[in-house]
Scaffold this motif. Structure first.
Motif, PDB file in Angstrom:
ATOM      1  N   PHE A 105      49.977 -25.792  17.811  1.00 52.53           N
ATOM      2  CA  PHE A 105      50.635 -27.101  17.796  1.00 52.53           C
ATOM      3  C   PHE A 105      51.572 -27.342  16.615  1.00 52.53           C
ATOM      4  O   PHE A 105      52.608 -28.002  16.783  1.00 52.53           O
ATOM      5  CB  PHE A 105      49.583 -28.210  17.904  1.00 52.53           C
ATOM      6  N   PRO A 106      51.279 -26.853  15.408  1.00 53.51           N
ATOM      7  CA  PRO A 106      52.246 -27.063  14.319  1.00 53.51           C
ATOM      8  C   PRO A 106      53.630 -26.488  14.614  1.00 53.51           C
ATOM      9  O   PRO A 106      54.644 -27.079  14.240  1.00 53.51           O
ATOM     10  CB  PRO A 106      51.576 -26.361  13.127  1.00 53.51           C
ATOM     11  N   PHE A 107      53.670 -25.341  15.310  1.00 53.68           N
ATOM     12  CA  PHE A 107      54.971 -24.745  15.617  1.00 53.68           C
ATOM     13  C   PHE A 107      55.680 -25.511  16.733  1.00 53.68           C
ATOM     14  O   PHE A 107      56.905 -25.642  16.730  1.00 53.68           O
ATOM     15  CB  PHE A 107      54.803 -23.270  15.981  1.00 53.68           C
ATOM     16  N   LEU A 108      54.917 -26.050  17.680  1.00 48.33           N
ATOM     17  CA  LEU A 108      55.516 -26.907  18.709  1.00 48.33           C
ATOM     18  C   LEU A 108      56.055 -28.188  18.079  1.00 48.33           C
ATOM     19  O   LEU A 108      57.134 -28.674  18.442  1.00 48.33           O
ATOM     20  CB  LEU A 108      54.483 -27.240  19.783  1.00 48.33           C
ATOM     21  N   ALA A 109      55.304 -28.735  17.115  1.00 49.88           N
ATOM     22  CA  ALA A 109      55.753 -29.943  16.418  1.00 49.88           C
ATOM     23  C   ALA A 109      57.032 -29.654  15.619  1.00 49.88           C
ATOM     24  O   ALA A 109      57.952 -30.478  15.571  1.00 49.88           O
ATOM     25  CB  ALA A 109      54.651 -30.454  15.490  1.00 49.88           C
ATOM     26  N   ASN A 141      49.570 -33.243   9.685  1.00 48.51           N
ATOM     27  CA  ASN A 141      50.724 -33.155   8.788  1.00 48.51           C
ATOM     28  C   ASN A 141      51.985 -32.762   9.559  1.00 48.51           C
ATOM     29  O   ASN A 141      53.080 -33.297   9.313  1.00 48.51           O
ATOM     30  CB  ASN A 141      50.464 -32.136   7.681  1.00 48.51           C
ATOM     31  N   SER A 142      51.827 -31.843  10.501  1.00 47.83           N
ATOM     32  CA  SER A 142      52.968 -31.412  11.318  1.00 47.83           C
ATOM     33  C   SER A 142      53.473 -32.544  12.195  1.00 47.83           C
ATOM     34  O   SER A 142      54.692 -32.704  12.392  1.00 47.83           O
ATOM     35  CB  SER A 142      52.564 -30.220  12.199  1.00 47.83           C
ATOM     36  N   LEU A 143      52.561 -33.357  12.713  1.00 45.77           N
ATOM     37  CA  LEU A 143      52.953 -34.497  13.548  1.00 45.77           C
ATOM     38  C   LEU A 143      53.691 -35.548  12.723  1.00 45.77           C
ATOM     39  O   LEU A 143      54.670 -36.150  13.189  1.00 45.77           O
ATOM     40  CB  LEU A 143      51.722 -35.121  14.202  1.00 45.77           C
ATOM     41  N   ILE A 144      53.233 -35.796  11.493  1.00 49.37           N
ATOM     42  CA  ILE A 144      53.919 -36.757  10.618  1.00 49.37           C
ATOM     43  C   ILE A 144      55.350 -36.284  10.363  1.00 49.37           C
ATOM     44  O   ILE A 144      56.302 -37.069  10.458  1.00 49.37           O
ATOM     45  CB  ILE A 144      53.159 -36.921   9.286  1.00 49.37           C
ATOM     46  N   GLU A 162      45.587 -42.943  10.338  1.00 45.72           N
ATOM     47  CA  GLU A 162      44.374 -42.563  11.066  1.00 45.72           C
ATOM     48  C   GLU A 162      43.726 -41.293  10.524  1.00 45.72           C
ATOM     49  O   GLU A 162      42.647 -40.912  10.979  1.00 45.72           O
ATOM     50  CB  GLU A 162      44.707 -42.377  12.551  1.00 45.72           C
ATOM     51  N   MET A 163      44.366 -40.653   9.557  1.00 46.66           N
ATOM     52  CA  MET A 163      43.791 -39.425   8.982  1.00 46.66           C
ATOM     53  C   MET A 163      42.602 -39.780   8.079  1.00 46.66           C
ATOM     54  O   MET A 163      42.722 -40.606   7.177  1.00 46.66           O
ATOM     55  CB  MET A 163      44.845 -38.656   8.175  1.00 46.66           C
ATOM     56  N   ARG A 164      41.479 -39.144   8.337  1.00 47.09           N
ATOM     57  CA  ARG A 164      40.306 -39.367   7.487  1.00 47.09           C
ATOM     58  C   ARG A 164      40.419 -38.615   6.167  1.00 47.09           C
ATOM     59  O   ARG A 164      39.967 -39.077   5.128  1.00 47.09           O
ATOM     60  CB  ARG A 164      39.036 -38.909   8.223  1.00 47.09           C
ATOM     61  N   ILE A 165      40.993 -37.437   6.236  1.00 49.09           N
ATOM     62  CA  ILE A 165      41.192 -36.609   5.040  1.00 49.09           C
ATOM     63  C   ILE A 165      42.689 -36.332   4.911  1.00 49.09           C
ATOM     64  O   ILE A 165      43.331 -35.903   5.866  1.00 49.09           O
ATOM     65  CB  ILE A 165      40.417 -35.282   5.142  1.00 49.09           C
ATOM     66  N   ARG A 166      43.223 -36.612   3.737  1.00 49.75           N
ATOM     67  CA  ARG A 166      44.642 -36.350   3.480  1.00 49.75           C
ATOM     68  C   ARG A 166      44.762 -35.409   2.289  1.00 49.75           C
ATOM     69  O   ARG A 166      43.980 -35.491   1.350  1.00 49.75           O
ATOM     70  CB  ARG A 166      45.384 -37.647   3.174  1.00 49.75           C
ATOM     71  N   ASN A 167      45.760 -34.559   2.336  1.00 47.61           N
ATOM     72  CA  ASN A 167      46.051 -33.714   1.181  1.00 47.61           C
ATOM     73  C   ASN A 167      47.457 -34.021   0.688  1.00 47.61           C
ATOM     74  O   ASN A 167      48.133 -34.930   1.194  1.00 47.61           O
ATOM     75  CB  ASN A 167      45.871 -32.232   1.523  1.00 47.61           C
ATOM     76  N   LEU A 168      47.908 -33.290  -0.302  1.00 44.35           N
ATOM     77  CA  LEU A 168      49.224 -33.550  -0.880  1.00 44.35           C
ATOM     78  C   LEU A 168      50.338 -33.398   0.145  1.00 44.35           C
ATOM     79  O   LEU A 168      51.323 -34.156   0.136  1.00 44.35           O
ATOM     80  CB  LEU A 168      49.459 -32.609  -2.063  1.00 44.35           C
ATOM     81  N   VAL A 169      50.159 -32.453   1.076  1.00 45.50           N
ATOM     82  CA  VAL A 169      51.169 -32.258   2.128  1.00 45.50           C
ATOM     83  C   VAL A 169      51.269 -33.500   3.006  1.00 45.50           C
ATOM     84  O   VAL A 169      52.361 -33.889   3.435  1.00 45.50           O
ATOM     85  CB  VAL A 169      50.837 -31.007   2.975  1.00 45.50           C
ATOM     86  N   SER A 170      50.137 -34.142   3.279  1.00 44.42           N
ATOM     87  CA  SER A 170      50.127 -35.373   4.087  1.00 44.42           C
ATOM     88  C   SER A 170      50.982 -36.445   3.417  1.00 44.42           C
ATOM     89  O   SER A 170      51.832 -37.092   4.055  1.00 44.42           O
ATOM     90  CB  SER A 170      48.704 -35.894   4.261  1.00 44.42           C
TER      91      SER A 170
END
Length: 520
Positions: A105-109, A141-144, A162-170
């Motif tokens: 899915f990240p590559f489709l996004a 992250n890819s969807l954002i 809606e993300m429960r866990i976020r990282n720096l990329v988010s």
């Protein structure tokens, strides 16, 4: 022998070696079996020198492609010039009952983001939800990024919230989304509440201000970045150089160049092009030429040639721009649409009508279709040269209707050559097309004032007031010791305004005194 082939594929780093290994595997009957098929496909589709067409042809020969094969081809097409093919591969994958995973899915996004296709974006997101991957941080992250790139910042924000866990990329993804959509207020709010920041965060903020036209703010952010963040990267420097270019801030631009040298940032072709553009737009055309000639001819692409040709054209160095175009052709670089825009602009500055026609016709001869900007430039060439009848005829024969920029060029040419009858006709049309622009009314009013038709001049101003159009104050920047100062006519907001006006008054008196003693 099998182990030998594995080792050869593991160390394979160029296409000539892959072709030889692939041929040996084919003659041995092993090329379509894993791990050989996967390694061939991976190199062809995802390596730095990938060839997606080679990868796709090989993929179609596989009797039963696996998830790994599908993911490799989808990834390859996501990075290719034709990302739409990702979705055909994905559809085939589903029809063959191969279930996608968290890497699909990240590559489709990414493909959807590159296409800026909201329909495809929704399609990808729907599959993510149905297959239970909504909680995957990498996919979210890819969807954002996908929604931000497609100007669907509301959807990007919803995914982020809606993300429960976020990282720096988010955080960087949502920050970049607001930057791309031009919402600098929310962009800054996100930046200020980020739990941590890196060079990507700062670069996104700087770029957001640049895209919004807040160039001085972009430079202020960069100044703060130098104090709080590790050294900038190429992306940051391209943005700040762009800000310097728009402000015409040569001292700031030189400081950025010095920063690049002192921090030993790689002088990529993109960065060299940005430096040349900055120097040219800040009036230092000789410095731009020195940098341009320092780049090896074998490394130059059409963008850097266009930048230098455009810089020469802006400085009125028409023949130098045309000579550089000839030099570009001699090196085998094919001109593109931007090349011809720059050349037409150069011809307009010098009044070279015949050369303008030659370059305009060359667009079609080189297999391109003239765009509306090329037509506008050709109108400008004719109008500036006083060929107003030819310009009007050209506009009437265009395959599209005239734009505001075209008529603006025709209007300016009419005023310049005192064809006020044409200027009046075009000025009225401009007001109809662009009723919210103060300059349209002021321009027509000034035309009437020249021929002393005071009633019509007054009515043009009154029409502007009745429609609620306000004349925007023009402003200029003055750079003193590397610091930019902004001024508006009759401005009293500058902290040194009293001293400035005193000096202006002194200069004015001195000029009057010199005129008295030396009238000539």
């Amino acid at each position: 022998m099998i182990q030998c082939f594995k080792s050869l594929l593991d160390i394979c780093s160029c296409w000539s070696h892959l072709n030889q290994i692939h041929a040996l595997l084919t003659t041995s009957g092993l090329s379509k079996t894993d791990p050989f098929a996967w390694k061939i496909l991976s190199f062809a589709a995802t390596s730095a020198s990938f060839n997606i067409h080679y990868a796709h042809r090989f993929f179609l020969q596989l009797p039963n492609p696996t998830l790994f094969h599908y993911n490799a081809v989808i990834r390859g097409f996501a990075n290719s010039k034709n990302p739409t093919k990702c979705f055909f591969i994905f559809a085939k994958m589903l029809s063959n009952r191969v279930a996608p995973d968290y890497l699909t899915f990240p590559f489709l996004a990414k493909a959807s983001a590159r296409l800026s296709d909201t329909r495809l974006g929704g399609y990808v997101h729907g599959h993510v939800l149905r297959r239970g991957f909504a909680s995957d941080v990498f996919i979210s992250n890819s969807l954002i990024h996908m929604y931000g790139s497609s100007a669907e910042i509301g959807s990007a924000g919803k995914v982020f919230d809606e993300m429960r866990i976020r990282n720096l990329v988010s955080w960087n993804s949502i920050l970049d989304g607001y930057a791309k959509c031009g919402d600098v207020r929310l962009m800054r709010q996100v930046f200020d509440v980020m739990p941590e920041r890196n060079v990507v965060s700062w670069s996104a903020l700087v770029d957001g201000y640049v895209k919004n036209g807040s160039y001085a703010e972009a430079l202020a952010v960069f100044s703060k970045m130098k104090q709080e963040c590790p050294k900038a990267n190429e992306v940051t420097m391209v943005s700040v150089l762009c800000a310097c270019s728009h402000l015409g801030s040569l001292e700031q631009g030189k400081a950025m160049h010095q920063y690049i040298v002192e921090n030993e940032l790689p002088l990529t072709l993109v960065l060299q092009t940005s430096l040349i553009d900055m120097y040219a737009k800040c009036g230092a055309i000789n410095e731009a030429l020195i940098l341009f000639h320092d780049v090896s001819s074998t490394n130059k692409d059409v963008l850097i040639w266009n930048t230098m040709i455009g810089g020469l054209a802006t400085h009125g160095l028409t023949m130098e721009a045309i000579d550089l175009y000839s030099e570009m052709q001699d090196t085998g670089i094919k001109p593109d649409e931007i090349t011809y825009l720059s050349l037409l602009s150069a011809c307009a500055h010098r009044g070279l009508v015949n050369e303008g026609w030659k370059f305009f016709n060359s667009i079609t001869e080189d297999g391109m279709v003239p765009k509306i900007e090329h037509y506008a430039c050709m109108v400008d060439v004719l109008a500036r040269a006083g060929r107003l009848e030819d310009a009007c005829l050209f506009v009437s024969q265009m395959p599209m209707g005239p734009t505001v920029s075209m008529l603006g060029a025709l209007f300016n040419g009419s005023v310049k050559h005192r064809r006020l009858d044409v200027a009046e006709m075009v000025g009225k049309r401009l007001i109809e097309m662009d009723p919210g622009h103060d300059g349209r009314y002021v321009g027509l009013s000034n035309v009437y004032a020249v021929v002393r038709r005071w009633d019509k001049a007054r009515r043009a101003r009154e029409a502007m007031e009745l429609r609620g159009v306000r004349k925007l104050a023009g402003y200029s920047y003055v750079e003193v010791c590397g610091k930019l100062h902004r001024f508006i006519a009759h401005d009293t907001l500058h902290p040194q305004s009293q001293d400035i006006y005193s000096m202006l008054s002194l200069i004015g008196e001195e000029m009057k005194f010199k005129i008295k003693i030396d009238p000539e």
